[in-house]
Design a protein around this motif. Structure first.
Motif, PDB file in Angstrom:
ATOM      1  N   HIS A 138       0.867  -1.151   0.001  1.00  0.00           N
ATOM      2  CA  HIS A 138      -0.170  -0.140   0.044  1.00  0.00           C
ATOM      3  C   HIS A 138       0.860   1.202   0.029  1.00  0.00           C
ATOM      4  CE1 HIS A 138       1.194  -0.040   4.228  1.00  0.00           C
ATOM      5  NE2 HIS A 138       0.861   0.953   4.322  1.00  0.00           N
ATOM      6  N   PHE A 139       0.177   2.281  -0.232  1.00  0.00           N
ATOM      7  CA  PHE A 139       0.963   3.422  -0.298  1.00  0.00           C
ATOM      8  C   PHE A 139      -0.046   4.688   0.324  1.00  0.00           C
ATOM      9  CE2 PHE A 139      -1.382   3.593  -3.982  1.00  0.00           C
ATOM     10  CZ  PHE A 139      -1.630   4.870  -4.251  1.00  0.00           C
ATOM     11  N   HIS A 140       0.479   5.655   0.910  1.00  0.00           N
ATOM     12  CA  HIS A 140      -0.150   7.065   1.430  1.00  0.00           C
ATOM     13  C   HIS A 140       0.703   8.137   1.416  1.00  0.00           C
ATOM     14  CE1 HIS A 140       2.245   5.892   4.598  1.00  0.00           C
ATOM     15  NE2 HIS A 140       1.782   4.498   4.890  1.00  0.00           N
ATOM     16  N   LYS A 141      -0.244   9.468   1.584  1.00  0.00           N
ATOM     17  CA  LYS A 141       0.593  10.641   1.245  1.00  0.00           C
ATOM     18  C   LYS A 141       1.709  10.798   2.497  1.00  0.00           C
ATOM     19  CE  LYS A 141      -2.770  13.425   3.996  1.00  0.00           C
ATOM     20  NZ  LYS A 141      -3.570  14.792   3.710  1.00  0.00           N
ATOM     21  N   GLU A 142       1.551  10.041   3.618  1.00  0.00           N
ATOM     22  CA  GLU A 142       2.678  10.462   4.696  1.00  0.00           C
ATOM     23  C   GLU A 142       3.811   9.764   4.671  1.00  0.00           C
ATOM     24  OE1 GLU A 142      -1.833  11.025   5.965  1.00  0.00           O
ATOM     25  OE2 GLU A 142      -0.813   9.400   4.892  1.00  0.00           O
ATOM     26  N   TYR A 143       4.589  10.255   5.234  1.00  0.00           N
ATOM     27  CA  TYR A 143       6.019   9.507   5.517  1.00  0.00           C
ATOM     28  C   TYR A 143       5.607   8.472   6.526  1.00  0.00           C
ATOM     29  CZ  TYR A 143       8.622  13.483   3.470  1.00  0.00           C
ATOM     30  OH  TYR A 143       9.312  14.468   2.509  1.00  0.00           O
ATOM     31  N   GLU A 144       6.484   7.518   6.736  1.00  0.00           N
ATOM     32  CA  GLU A 144       6.307   6.493   7.714  1.00  0.00           C
ATOM     33  C   GLU A 144       7.640   6.126   8.352  1.00  0.00           C
ATOM     34  OE1 GLU A 144       3.226   3.411   7.358  1.00  0.00           O
ATOM     35  OE2 GLU A 144       4.658   1.759   7.632  1.00  0.00           O
ATOM     36  N   LEU A 145       7.781   6.272   9.553  1.00  0.00           N
ATOM     37  CA  LEU A 145       8.937   5.817  10.307  1.00  0.00           C
ATOM     38  C   LEU A 145       8.374   4.333  10.974  1.00  0.00           C
ATOM     39  CD1 LEU A 145      11.780   6.186  11.271  1.00  0.00           C
ATOM     40  CD2 LEU A 145      10.698   7.701  13.296  1.00  0.00           C
ATOM     41  N   HIS A 146       8.955   3.404  10.501  1.00  0.00           N
ATOM     42  CA  HIS A 146       8.755   2.172  10.784  1.00  0.00           C
ATOM     43  C   HIS A 146       9.605   1.232  11.680  1.00  0.00           C
ATOM     44  CE1 HIS A 146       5.571  -0.891   9.389  1.00  0.00           C
ATOM     45  NE2 HIS A 146       6.364  -1.730  10.359  1.00  0.00           N
ATOM     46  N   LEU A 147       9.455   0.916  12.895  1.00  0.00           N
ATOM     47  CA  LEU A 147      10.373  -0.097  13.610  1.00  0.00           C
ATOM     48  C   LEU A 147       9.450  -1.448  13.908  1.00  0.00           C
ATOM     49  CD1 LEU A 147      12.964  -0.149  15.789  1.00  0.00           C
ATOM     50  CD2 LEU A 147      11.341   0.693  17.462  1.00  0.00           C
ATOM     51  N   ILE A 148      10.279  -2.484  13.424  1.00  0.00           N
ATOM     52  CA  ILE A 148      10.101  -3.904  13.768  1.00  0.00           C
ATOM     53  C   ILE A 148      10.374  -4.525  15.054  1.00  0.00           C
ATOM     54  CG2 ILE A 148      10.215  -6.198  13.030  1.00  0.00           C
ATOM     55  CD1 ILE A 148       8.742  -4.621  10.942  1.00  0.00           C
ATOM     56  N   ILE A 149       9.160  -4.834  16.061  1.00  0.00           N
ATOM     57  CA  ILE A 149       9.483  -5.196  17.364  1.00  0.00           C
ATOM     58  C   ILE A 149       9.763  -6.674  17.374  1.00  0.00           C
ATOM     59  CG2 ILE A 149       8.496  -5.460  19.490  1.00  0.00           C
ATOM     60  CD1 ILE A 149       9.380  -2.608  18.695  1.00  0.00           C
ATOM     61  N   ALA A 150       9.070  -7.485  16.599  1.00  0.00           N
ATOM     62  CA  ALA A 150       9.046  -9.052  16.748  1.00  0.00           C
ATOM     63  C   ALA A 150       8.778  -9.638  15.247  1.00  0.00           C
ATOM     64  CB  ALA A 150       7.732  -9.462  17.837  1.00  0.00           C
ATOM     65  N   SER A 151       9.376 -10.883  15.221  1.00  0.00           N
ATOM     66  CA  SER A 151       9.372 -11.790  13.960  1.00  0.00           C
ATOM     67  C   SER A 151      10.337 -10.973  12.766  1.00  0.00           C
ATOM     68  CB  SER A 151       7.861 -11.665  13.425  1.00  0.00           C
ATOM     69  OG  SER A 151       7.580 -10.492  12.605  1.00  0.00           O
ATOM     70  N   ALA A 152      10.466 -12.032  11.988  1.00  0.00           N
ATOM     71  CA  ALA A 152      11.509 -11.599  10.678  1.00  0.00           C
ATOM     72  C   ALA A 152      10.561 -12.002   9.580  1.00  0.00           C
ATOM     73  CB  ALA A 152      12.633 -12.523  10.797  1.00  0.00           C
ATOM     74  N   GLY A 153      11.137 -11.597   8.294  1.00  0.00           N
ATOM     75  CA  GLY A 153      10.655 -11.870   7.149  1.00  0.00           C
ATOM     76  C   GLY A 153      10.912 -10.840   5.920  1.00  0.00           C
ATOM     77  N   LYS A 154      10.125 -10.631   4.944  1.00  0.00           N
ATOM     78  CA  LYS A 154      10.610  -9.896   3.796  1.00  0.00           C
ATOM     79  C   LYS A 154      10.041  -8.506   3.871  1.00  0.00           C
ATOM     80  CE  LYS A 154      12.928 -13.157   2.095  1.00  0.00           C
ATOM     81  NZ  LYS A 154      14.382 -13.232   1.974  1.00  0.00           N
ATOM     82  N   VAL A 155      10.854  -7.637   3.310  1.00  0.00           N
ATOM     83  CA  VAL A 155      10.137  -6.082   3.261  1.00  0.00           C
ATOM     84  C   VAL A 155      10.389  -5.693   1.691  1.00  0.00           C
ATOM     85  CG1 VAL A 155      12.414  -5.332   3.998  1.00  0.00           C
ATOM     86  CG2 VAL A 155      10.696  -3.641   3.964  1.00  0.00           C
ATOM     87  N   PHE A 156       9.224  -5.236   1.400  1.00  0.00           N
ATOM     88  CA  PHE A 156       9.227  -4.702   0.070  1.00  0.00           C
ATOM     89  C   PHE A 156       8.871  -3.165   0.087  1.00  0.00           C
ATOM     90  CE2 PHE A 156       7.648  -8.986   0.438  1.00  0.00           C
ATOM     91  CZ  PHE A 156       7.915  -9.727  -0.763  1.00  0.00           C
ATOM     92  N   ILE A 157       9.589  -2.270  -0.590  1.00  0.00           N
ATOM     93  CA  ILE A 157       9.661  -0.869  -0.662  1.00  0.00           C
ATOM     94  C   ILE A 157       9.946  -0.459  -2.048  1.00  0.00           C
ATOM     95  CG2 ILE A 157      10.589   1.190   0.323  1.00  0.00           C
ATOM     96  CD1 ILE A 157      11.154  -0.029   3.144  1.00  0.00           C
ATOM     97  N   GLY A 158       9.000   0.218  -2.723  1.00  0.00           N
ATOM     98  CA  GLY A 158       9.179   0.562  -4.107  1.00  0.00           C
ATOM     99  C   GLY A 158       9.545  -0.659  -4.905  1.00  0.00           C
ATOM    100  N   ASP A 159      10.831  -0.671  -5.358  1.00  0.00           N
ATOM    101  CA  ASP A 159      11.051  -1.969  -6.366  1.00  0.00           C
ATOM    102  C   ASP A 159      12.295  -2.778  -5.445  1.00  0.00           C
ATOM    103  OD1 ASP A 159      13.722  -0.489  -6.136  1.00  0.00           O
ATOM    104  OD2 ASP A 159      13.606   0.000  -8.603  1.00  0.00           O
ATOM    105  N   TYR A 160      12.448  -2.330  -4.117  1.00  0.00           N
ATOM    106  CA  TYR A 160      13.394  -3.159  -3.277  1.00  0.00           C
ATOM    107  C   TYR A 160      12.760  -4.405  -2.434  1.00  0.00           C
ATOM    108  CZ  TYR A 160      16.596  -4.029   0.847  1.00  0.00           C
ATOM    109  OH  TYR A 160      17.076  -4.582   1.542  1.00  0.00           O
ATOM    110  N   ILE A 161      13.710  -5.344  -2.412  1.00  0.00           N
ATOM    111  CA  ILE A 161      13.171  -6.608  -1.632  1.00  0.00           C
ATOM    112  C   ILE A 161      14.392  -6.914  -0.803  1.00  0.00           C
ATOM    113  CG2 ILE A 161      12.506  -9.152  -1.796  1.00  0.00           C
ATOM    114  CD1 ILE A 161      11.533  -8.595  -4.740  1.00  0.00           C
ATOM    115  N   GLY A 162      14.166  -7.160   0.660  1.00  0.00           N
ATOM    116  CA  GLY A 162      15.084  -7.347   1.338  1.00  0.00           C
ATOM    117  C   GLY A 162      14.535  -8.012   2.743  1.00  0.00           C
ATOM    118  N   ASN A 163      15.306  -8.069   3.654  1.00  0.00           N
ATOM    119  CA  ASN A 163      15.032  -8.927   5.028  1.00  0.00           C
ATOM    120  C   ASN A 163      14.820  -8.073   5.798  1.00  0.00           C
ATOM    121  OD1 ASN A 163      15.381 -11.486   3.646  1.00  0.00           O
ATOM    122  ND2 ASN A 163      17.405 -11.249   3.869  1.00  0.00           N
TER     123      ASN A 163
END
Length: 296
Positions: free
Chosen positions: A38-63
């Motif tokens: 998803h996307f939105h007009k706001e900036y997002e500061l995002h901290l992961i507290i628990a679990s591991a997985g895959k992150v998708f940001i724009g055309d980036y894929i990572g862990n």
């Protein structure tokens, strides 16, 4: 088995709860309706507290892992998908703050000190992952103070946190594609469902035609829509996801490279080695040696 979210909500997220406030604080678990492409007009500061997985940001894929900290810019699509056991529920996975350009554009006129944050906000249009352990160790209690306070105190802790991040030099810019190059809302919503399906099935042979059929689209049209929305072709997107998985396997254990190849979704070792070299600039074996040599 990987737990993946059913992404059926609209891809554009309208945050109508600003209520005149400068920032929005939220936290949620996994699975959750907010976990989607998803996307939105706001900036997002995002901290992961628990679990591991895959992150998708724009055309980036990572862990991502606990303690991962990201900042995404306006209208840049993003998603974090946890890899958890079937039916496993993570009560609190994410802590996040949303804010708009208006906060700082207006603030600059009164508080000249806020101009120091401009380079950080420009970088955020590509998505940022902060890598400095010391910075993250300082950021986590600040995020908790934001959660625990309201009003001016919350805003104060937020500005302290933003100043901390603006001074962090150990970071990675993530997406080569910025928001203005990405597709319209309707196409991103369909791509949302495609990404969900790909994530669930990339460990086996997976064709563009299969995903297009799953979405009820013609393959040529799906191919065009997918590339426009993600900034990458279907094959490139899937290969990057598989290489990301292979890096995880190489780092986490001592499986033979051949086993890593097939478990990541590649069907022959030569193709795996070639793709890995293209994306990482080294062989899988070299990557494993570097990971083993890194300081704890």
């Amino acid at each position: 088995m990987t737990r993946h979210s059913k992404l059926s909500d609209p891809s554009y997220e309208l945050m109508d709860d600003h209520a005149g406030l400068s920032i929005i604080y939220r936290q949620h678990g996994f699975p959750c309706p907010l976990v989607r492409w998803h996307f939105h007009k706001e900036y997002e500061l995002h901290l992961i507290i628990a679990s591991a997985g895959k992150v998708f940001i724009g055309d980036y894929i990572g862990n991502f892992t606990p303690g991962s900290l990201f900042l995404t810019g306006p209208n840049l699509p993003h998603n974090w998908i946890s890899q958890v056991a079937p039916d496993e529920v993570v009560p609190k996975r994410d802590m996040l703050v949303n804010f708009t350009d208006q906060l700082f554009e207006s603030g600059h006129q009164v508080f000249a000190e806020l101009k120091r944050l401009t380079p950080l906000l420009e970088r955020a249009r590509h998505g940022i992952e902060f890598r400095c352990r010391h910075t993250i160790a300082q950021a986590m209690p600040l995020m908790q103070r934001i959660a625990d306070h309201q009003g001016i105190a919350r805003l104060g802790y937020f500005l302290i946190l933003m100043e901390l991040l603006a001074g962090c030099e150990d970071y990675q810019l993530l997406s080569g594609t910025t928001a203005q190059h990405l597709g319209e809302e309707h196409n991103i919503d369909r791509t949302n469902r495609a990404v969900d399906y790909i994530f669930a099935h990339y460990g086996r042979d997976l064709t563009l035609e299969e995903v297009a059929e799953h979405l009820g689209m013609k393959p040529t049209y799906f191919s065009r829509v997918f590339k426009h929305a993600t900034g990458r072709s279907f094959v490139e997107f899937v290969n990057r996801l598989r290489i990301s998985k292979s890096c995880e396997l190489l780092a986490d254990g001592h499986k033979p490279v051949t086993d890593v190849c097939f478990e990541s979704g590649f069907n022959n070792i030569s193709n795996f080695n070639r793709r890995f070299q293209q994306l990482k600039g080294m062989t899988p074996s070299h990557y494993r040696r570097l990971v083993e040599q890194r300081p704890g």
